[in-house]
Design a protein around this motif. Structure first.
Motif, PDB file in Angstrom:
ATOM      1  N   TYR A 298       2.445  -4.471   2.893  1.00  0.00           N
ATOM      2  CA  TYR A 298       3.388  -4.012   3.671  1.00  0.00           C
ATOM      3  C   TYR A 298       3.194  -3.470   5.122  1.00  0.00           C
ATOM      4  O   TYR A 298       3.479  -3.570   5.941  1.00  0.00           O
ATOM      5  CB  TYR A 298       4.128  -3.230   3.050  1.00  0.00           C
ATOM      6  CG  TYR A 298       5.382  -2.624   3.889  1.00  0.00           C
ATOM      7  CD1 TYR A 298       6.529  -3.496   3.875  1.00  0.00           C
ATOM      8  CD2 TYR A 298       5.504  -1.518   4.532  1.00  0.00           C
ATOM      9  CE1 TYR A 298       7.544  -3.111   4.693  1.00  0.00           C
ATOM     10  CE2 TYR A 298       6.424  -1.212   5.147  1.00  0.00           C
ATOM     11  CZ  TYR A 298       7.620  -1.814   5.342  1.00  0.00           C
ATOM     12  OH  TYR A 298       8.645  -1.396   6.174  1.00  0.00           O
ATOM     13  N   TRP A 299       2.129  -2.648   4.942  1.00  0.00           N
ATOM     14  CA  TRP A 299       1.529  -1.878   6.096  1.00  0.00           C
ATOM     15  C   TRP A 299       0.968  -2.860   7.067  1.00  0.00           C
ATOM     16  O   TRP A 299       1.302  -2.635   8.124  1.00  0.00           O
ATOM     17  CB  TRP A 299       0.341  -0.958   5.584  1.00  0.00           C
ATOM     18  CG  TRP A 299      -0.529  -0.331   6.500  1.00  0.00           C
ATOM     19  CD1 TRP A 299      -0.048   0.642   7.536  1.00  0.00           C
ATOM     20  CD2 TRP A 299      -1.960  -0.775   7.066  1.00  0.00           C
ATOM     21  NE1 TRP A 299      -1.157   1.022   8.131  1.00  0.00           N
ATOM     22  CE2 TRP A 299      -2.312   0.090   8.017  1.00  0.00           C
ATOM     23  CE3 TRP A 299      -2.894  -1.544   6.546  1.00  0.00           C
ATOM     24  CZ2 TRP A 299      -3.403   0.093   8.739  1.00  0.00           C
ATOM     25  CZ3 TRP A 299      -4.086  -1.766   7.184  1.00  0.00           C
ATOM     26  CH2 TRP A 299      -4.298  -0.721   8.234  1.00  0.00           C
TER      27      TRP A 299
ATOM     28  N   THR B  84       0.926  -2.193  -1.097  1.00  0.00           N
ATOM     29  CA  THR B  84       1.005  -1.049   0.027  1.00  0.00           C
ATOM     30  C   THR B  84       0.316  -1.671   1.108  1.00  0.00           C
ATOM     31  O   THR B  84       0.891  -1.589   2.299  1.00  0.00           O
ATOM     32  CB  THR B  84       0.407  -0.121  -0.500  1.00  0.00           C
ATOM     33  OG1 THR B  84       1.159   0.461  -1.481  1.00  0.00           O
ATOM     34  CG2 THR B  84       0.436   0.977   0.676  1.00  0.00           C
TER      35      THR B  84
ATOM     36  N   TYR C  58       6.379   0.215  -1.109  1.00  0.00           N
ATOM     37  CA  TYR C  58       5.472   0.913  -0.232  1.00  0.00           C
ATOM     38  C   TYR C  58       6.225   2.226  -0.277  1.00  0.00           C
ATOM     39  O   TYR C  58       5.164   3.152  -0.051  1.00  0.00           O
ATOM     40  CB  TYR C  58       5.565   0.056   1.226  1.00  0.00           C
ATOM     41  CG  TYR C  58       5.026   1.112   2.305  1.00  0.00           C
ATOM     42  CD1 TYR C  58       3.804   0.811   2.504  1.00  0.00           C
ATOM     43  CD2 TYR C  58       5.822   1.808   3.196  1.00  0.00           C
ATOM     44  CE1 TYR C  58       3.126   1.624   3.622  1.00  0.00           C
ATOM     45  CE2 TYR C  58       5.099   2.465   4.318  1.00  0.00           C
ATOM     46  CZ  TYR C  58       3.786   2.436   4.346  1.00  0.00           C
ATOM     47  OH  TYR C  58       3.330   3.061   5.411  1.00  0.00           O
TER      48      TYR C  58
END
Ligand SMILES: [Zn+2]
Length: 152
Positions: free
Chosen positions: A101-102, A98, A113
């Motif tokens: 990706y963020w 996560t 995500y």
């Protein structure tokens, strides 16, 4: 949930299941399942990573120290040691995805995500996601359960 809770749950699975691949197959979905329970978030998304990273380091250190202490007091064998830390690592893994990706918008991490976002039934700015004791009850419960299990 916080990384400590995920790490402890993963370690508990690692203590119980002898096969590293099976541990992975259990703890990764378990992460998403656990995140679906009400829990507070300590990251202040407006502040960016530089103001937040110490919380992540502290969180990971806390989880790993608890697991290390139990392993020490319970005299875990090197194999048990490996399995509990393996379980802890992969239990935290979805949050790493996560984060990646963020931060970097790596295309193939979009699905994990979105899944991670979807299991969080309370929006990040809702009262149920605030960082307070009421919202930490589930974290505390799961963590205590995992610690007791590790000690058995
Ligand atoms: Zn998560």
């Amino acid at each position: 949930m916080i990384l400590t809770t995920h790490a402890l749950a993963g370690a508990a699975i690692g203590k119980t299941v002898a096969n590293p691949w099976l541990i992975m197959v259990i703890v990764i979905p378990l992460h998403y399942f656990m995140d679906h329970f009400r829990h507070g978030e300590y990251l202040d998304k407006k502040m960016g990573l530089r103001k937040n990273y110490w919380k992540i380091i502290l969180d990971i250190s806390l989880g790993l120290s608890i697991i290390g202490s139990v392993a020490y007091f319970k005299n875990f064998s090197p194999v048990q040691m490996f399995l509990v830390f393996w379980g802890a690592f992969f239990s935290m893994f979805p949050d790493l995805l996560t984060f990646l990706y963020w931060k970097f918008k790596i295309a193939f991490l979009k699905k994990p995500y979105q899944l991670h976002k979807w299991v969080h039934k309370f929006p990040p700015d809702s009262p149920e996601s605030q960082w307070n004791l009421r919202n930490s009850v589930n974290d505390i419960l799961f963590s205590l359960l995992a610690i007791v299990w590790l000690f058995l």
